[in-house]
Scaffold this active site. Sequence first.
Site, mmCIF file in Angstrom:
data_model
loop_
_atom_site.group_PDB
_atom_site.id
_atom_site.type_symbol
_atom_site.label_atom_id
_atom_site.label_comp_id
_atom_site.label_asym_id
_atom_site.label_seq_id
_atom_site.Cartn_x
_atom_site.Cartn_y
_atom_site.Cartn_z
ATOM 1 N N ARG A 170 -12.795 4.004 5.402
ATOM 2 C CA ARG A 170 -13.766 5.106 5.675
ATOM 3 C C ARG A 170 -14.963 4.810 4.746
ATOM 4 N NH1 ARG A 170 -9.455 9.694 5.845
ATOM 5 N NH2 ARG A 170 -8.254 8.022 4.936
ATOM 6 N N LYS A 195 -2.349 -1.778 -3.249
ATOM 7 C CA LYS A 195 -3.441 -1.032 -2.538
ATOM 8 C C LYS A 195 -2.910 0.367 -2.696
ATOM 9 C CE LYS A 195 -6.078 -0.271 1.486
ATOM 10 N NZ LYS A 195 -6.890 -0.522 2.852
ATOM 11 N N GLU A 251 0.833 -1.197 -0.053
ATOM 12 C CA GLU A 251 -0.054 0.143 -0.078
ATOM 13 C C GLU A 251 0.744 1.367 0.030
ATOM 14 O OE1 GLU A 251 -2.775 0.513 3.260
ATOM 15 O OE2 GLU A 251 -3.621 2.248 2.501
HETATM 16 P P1 13P Z 1 -9.586 4.430 3.851
HETATM 17 O O1 13P Z 1 -10.102 3.582 2.758
HETATM 18 O O2 13P Z 1 -10.150 5.126 4.944
HETATM 19 O O3 13P Z 1 -8.449 5.239 3.312
HETATM 20 O O4 13P Z 1 -8.612 3.508 4.454
HETATM 21 C C1 13P Z 1 -7.781 2.193 4.078
HETATM 22 C C2 13P Z 1 -6.806 1.885 4.536
HETATM 23 O O5 13P Z 1 -6.452 0.924 5.113
HETATM 24 C C3 13P Z 1 -5.551 2.911 4.838
HETATM 25 O O6 13P Z 1 -4.481 2.481 5.222
#
Ligand code: 13P
Length: 339
Positions: A290, A217, A175
């Site tokens: 979120r 991600k 990510e």
């Molecule tokens: P959000 O979709 O709220 O950005 O969170 C995803 C996530 O895992 C951030 O590390």
Amino acid sequence: MTSLEDTARALVAEGKGILAADESDGTIKKRFDSIGAESTEGNRRAYRELLFATDGAEDYISGVILFDETIRQSAEDGTPFPKLLESKGIIPGIKVDKGAKPLALSEDETITEGLDGLRDRLNEYRELGARFAKWRATYSIAADKPSEYCVWTNAHALARYAALCQEAGLVPIVEPEVLQDGTHTLEESSKATGRVLQAVYTELHDQRLDYRGTLLKPNMVLSGYDATDRAGVQEVAEATLECFYKHVPAAVPGIVFLSGGQSDEDATAHLNAMNALGPHPWELSFSYGRALQAPALKAWGGKPENVEAAQRAYYHRAKMNGAARTGMYAPEMETAGVA
Ligand code: 13P
């Protein structure tokens, strides 16, 4: 196909995506503050149980990312959360980074920590039921940011984490999040995201990762949240796809976007627009925190009597994003058939 590839492909199965419920103690406290609930261990457990036990969510949710505390917790009836998820056909995962910390000798940039002792922690998480993991690096956009220093140190750490995951039999979700705060243009977002992805795939290659057993991600390519004249849904979809086509190998089974502060409906509409332009070399899916939880959290408000309303809100968002996986979402579905 290796078992890592099986797991990665199951996480991006048609019509499904991932729930990120791995908020650290600090982040979940912020979320609970916003609804006036206290962040106690009991409240965190009750809230996570509400999400994980939602009937039917498994039709749209392939996996859930847990936090260290959460993977050790159980439902009210004593079933450990990883077991509860598995019983519904949902794959448990775990956040393993220790957060973004100041990058030494940089101007306000961050490096994600957590490599020390990671091999042992991964083995323990696997014993606890995890089948995949997540590590998040963050980058800001500004005149001189992200710096090459920040881009390459984080790429190196992401690849070290990912290699340890594959060694331990866990699918690494990689990510790299280019934060979309600020006034930048769509082009600036694309340029920064492209530089970050290029470094990440260089390091993953050099550190011998098998891309087929990984997932990416990333952020979507957006105009900054404070930019004037922000790009619309179609423009975002096209700019994001152009950037990812240039930088993400076709051997990667799936790209599972984070929502990163977009509204829940924007996150769904953007994913939908990208899938409507498919097919693509990789599955395009979601790993939202979120954007899947916001309406549920609000409906819950920390009160046991609101659990059902919160589950309905969560189920609805999961279903909308499930539709966006195949480009079949339409904004009218937001109100149609909501119980
Ligand atoms: P959000 O979709 O709220 O950005 O969170 C995803 C996530 O895992 C951030 O590390």
